[in-house]
Enzyme design. Structure first.
Site, PDB file in Angstrom:
ATOM      1  N   ALA A  70       0.842  38.115  -5.275  1.00  0.00           N
ATOM      2  CA  ALA A  70       0.785  39.374  -4.345  1.00  0.00           C
ATOM      3  C   ALA A  70      -0.184  39.054  -3.335  1.00  0.00           C
ATOM      4  O   ALA A  70      -0.851  39.658  -2.848  1.00  0.00           O
ATOM      5  CB  ALA A  70       0.002  40.554  -5.224  1.00  0.00           C
ATOM      6  N   LEU A  73       1.467  38.320   2.362  1.00  0.00           N
ATOM      7  CA  LEU A  73       1.718  37.927   3.738  1.00  0.00           C
ATOM      8  C   LEU A  73       0.341  37.673   4.575  1.00  0.00           C
ATOM      9  O   LEU A  73       0.394  37.912   5.881  1.00  0.00           O
ATOM     10  CB  LEU A  73       2.501  39.080   4.817  1.00  0.00           C
ATOM     11  CG  LEU A  73       3.973  39.511   4.156  1.00  0.00           C
ATOM     12  CD1 LEU A  73       4.604  40.317   4.781  1.00  0.00           C
ATOM     13  CD2 LEU A  73       4.799  38.152   4.106  1.00  0.00           C
ATOM     14  N   ASN A 100       9.841  31.816   9.225  1.00  0.00           N
ATOM     15  CA  ASN A 100       9.973  32.871   8.519  1.00  0.00           C
ATOM     16  C   ASN A 100       9.347  34.100   9.569  1.00  0.00           C
ATOM     17  O   ASN A 100       8.003  34.085   9.584  1.00  0.00           O
ATOM     18  CB  ASN A 100       9.233  32.921   7.213  1.00  0.00           C
ATOM     19  CG  ASN A 100       9.695  33.841   6.234  1.00  0.00           C
ATOM     20  OD1 ASN A 100       9.017  34.951   6.373  1.00  0.00           O
ATOM     21  ND2 ASN A 100      10.533  33.919   5.364  1.00  0.00           N
ATOM     22  N   CYS A 131      10.000  43.124   3.805  1.00  0.00           N
ATOM     23  CA  CYS A 131       8.547  43.703   4.301  1.00  0.00           C
ATOM     24  C   CYS A 131       8.718  45.207   4.205  1.00  0.00           C
ATOM     25  O   CYS A 131       9.847  45.729   4.416  1.00  0.00           O
ATOM     26  CB  CYS A 131       8.432  43.332   5.906  1.00  0.00           C
ATOM     27  SG  CYS A 131       8.123  41.564   6.104  1.00  0.00           S
ATOM     28  N   LYS A 166      16.827  36.836   4.979  1.00  0.00           N
ATOM     29  CA  LYS A 166      16.136  36.570   3.722  1.00  0.00           C
ATOM     30  C   LYS A 166      16.318  37.781   2.577  1.00  0.00           C
ATOM     31  O   LYS A 166      15.682  38.962   3.137  1.00  0.00           O
ATOM     32  CB  LYS A 166      14.888  35.812   3.664  1.00  0.00           C
ATOM     33  CG  LYS A 166      14.416  35.377   2.213  1.00  0.00           C
ATOM     34  CD  LYS A 166      13.215  34.511   2.308  1.00  0.00           C
ATOM     35  CE  LYS A 166      12.954  33.955   1.109  1.00  0.00           C
ATOM     36  NZ  LYS A 166      11.927  33.064   1.042  1.00  0.00           N
ATOM     37  N   THR A 194      11.519  37.022  -4.248  1.00  0.00           N
ATOM     38  CA  THR A 194      11.029  37.113  -5.463  1.00  0.00           C
ATOM     39  C   THR A 194      11.291  38.248  -6.240  1.00  0.00           C
ATOM     40  O   THR A 194      11.756  39.369  -5.390  1.00  0.00           O
ATOM     41  CB  THR A 194       9.416  36.895  -5.379  1.00  0.00           C
ATOM     42  OG1 THR A 194       9.002  38.040  -4.699  1.00  0.00           O
ATOM     43  CG2 THR A 194       8.865  35.795  -5.080  1.00  0.00           C
ATOM     44  N   GLY A 266      10.401  26.565  -3.720  1.00  0.00           N
ATOM     45  CA  GLY A 266       9.209  27.329  -3.519  1.00  0.00           C
ATOM     46  C   GLY A 266       8.026  27.095  -4.725  1.00  0.00           C
ATOM     47  O   GLY A 266       7.337  26.045  -4.451  1.00  0.00           O
TER      48      GLY A 266
END
Length: 306
Positions: A70, A73, A100, A131, A166, A194, A266
């Site tokens: 978590a 960003l 990205n 987002c 994405k 995720t 990843g």
């Protein structure tokens, strides 16, 4: 000798292996371990207009076959990336870079894409539609076809560069989201992001993550990612970057057979900083075992009975 080169919306990569956004920063740290020019490309850390410190600690938790994050960003913001990171990337990597791009409004997505228009080494914009939309009560842009289409439309009008949306797996029908993006001019898709999960600390009886929930990545999500890549390959005629739980050359080959044209690695980077290098070293032998001398012959092969 096996030809590992692939094409993504007109962009040639020397091979299909790409470190995934959020696990590779802007390449600085990993350049100390090996020559990044071995890679087909890399997707830099999700970047927003303004700097973000990220979520409070703790924001990482282990699981039996992966991890929860978590991070929120955390990034230096677009100004710092344009000023500091892009010039540094040019010194450590000579190939095409995937940016990205994140945003909390349609205007922010469009602005961030527009500002990268003159960054020559940035060849593909990977638009993260997981987002939260601040103008819609925090609902993720990628959670419904209308939101995904709106972001695609906004960034398509802002840039001439190829845009790869994405996609989030936390939806009812990912193929429907893919079709919405394709209908508004997406050049390709990246999936999956995720899966939403959580852990509880038995000592405190409280969630382990300060944010309560986080994104599950690692080997646990690989079968889910593979199924979604398969479904999207059947739904749209766009190149797909597969992502989710890849940690070996065999995993990469499976994703190509399911329909991916390239593969992002990843969480495995966090466990083993050399994993992408190892995958690349092993990939030719896997191709030979599968009877191909050109890796593009694997793309979508399972759909064709090959």
């Amino acid at each position: 000798m096996v030809d590992l080169s692939v094409q993504l919306a007109g962009v040639t990569l020397k091979n299909p292996i790409i470190p995934a956004s959020g696990t590779f920063g802007y390449g600085r740290e990993f350049a100390e371990f090996y020559d990044l020019n071995l890679l087909g490309s890399f997707s830099w850390k999700g970047t927003t207009r303004a700097p973000r410190p990220g979520n409070p600690q703790p924001r990482i938790a282990e699981t039996a076959s992966g991890m929860l994050n978590a991070v929120g960003l955390q990034n230096p913001g677009m100004d710092a990336v344009l000023r500091d990171e892009i010039p540094h990337i040019a010194r450590i990597f000579q190939g095409p870079v995937i940016a990205n791009v994140c945003g909390f409004s349609l205007e922010e997505y469009a602005e961030n894409c527009r500002r990268l228009e003159e960054a020559e080494q940035v060849r593909i914009l990977e638009v993260n539609i997981s987002c939260p939309n601040v103008h819609a009560g925090g609902k993720n842009f990628g959670s419904d076809p209308q939101g995904a289409a709106a972001v695609t439309r906004a960034v398509r009008a802002a840039t001439k560069k190829p845009i790869f949306l994405k996609l989030s797996p936390n939806v009812t029908d990912i193929a429907e989201i893919a079709r919405a993006c394709a209908g508004e001019g997406a050049d390709g898709l990246c999936l999956i992001n995720t899966l939403l999960g959580m852990r509880i600390d038995l000592n405190t009886k409280r969630p382990l993550l300060a944010n309560r929930t986080g994104g599950l990545s690692g080997p646990a999500v690989f079968p889910v990612a593979l199924r979604m890549i398969w479904d999207v390959y059947e739904a749209v005629k766009l190149p797909i970057i597969g992502c989710g739980g890849v940690s070996s050359a065999e995993d990469a080959a499976e994703m190509l057979l399911a329909g991916a044209s390239a593969v992002e690695v990843g969480a495995a980077n966090l466990r083993d900083p050399y994993v992408c290098k190892t995958i690349l070293e092993n990939l030719p032998a896997v191709c030979q075992r599968l009877g191909v001398q050109t890796i593009t012959d694997l793309i979508g092969g399972s759909h064709h009975g090959e």
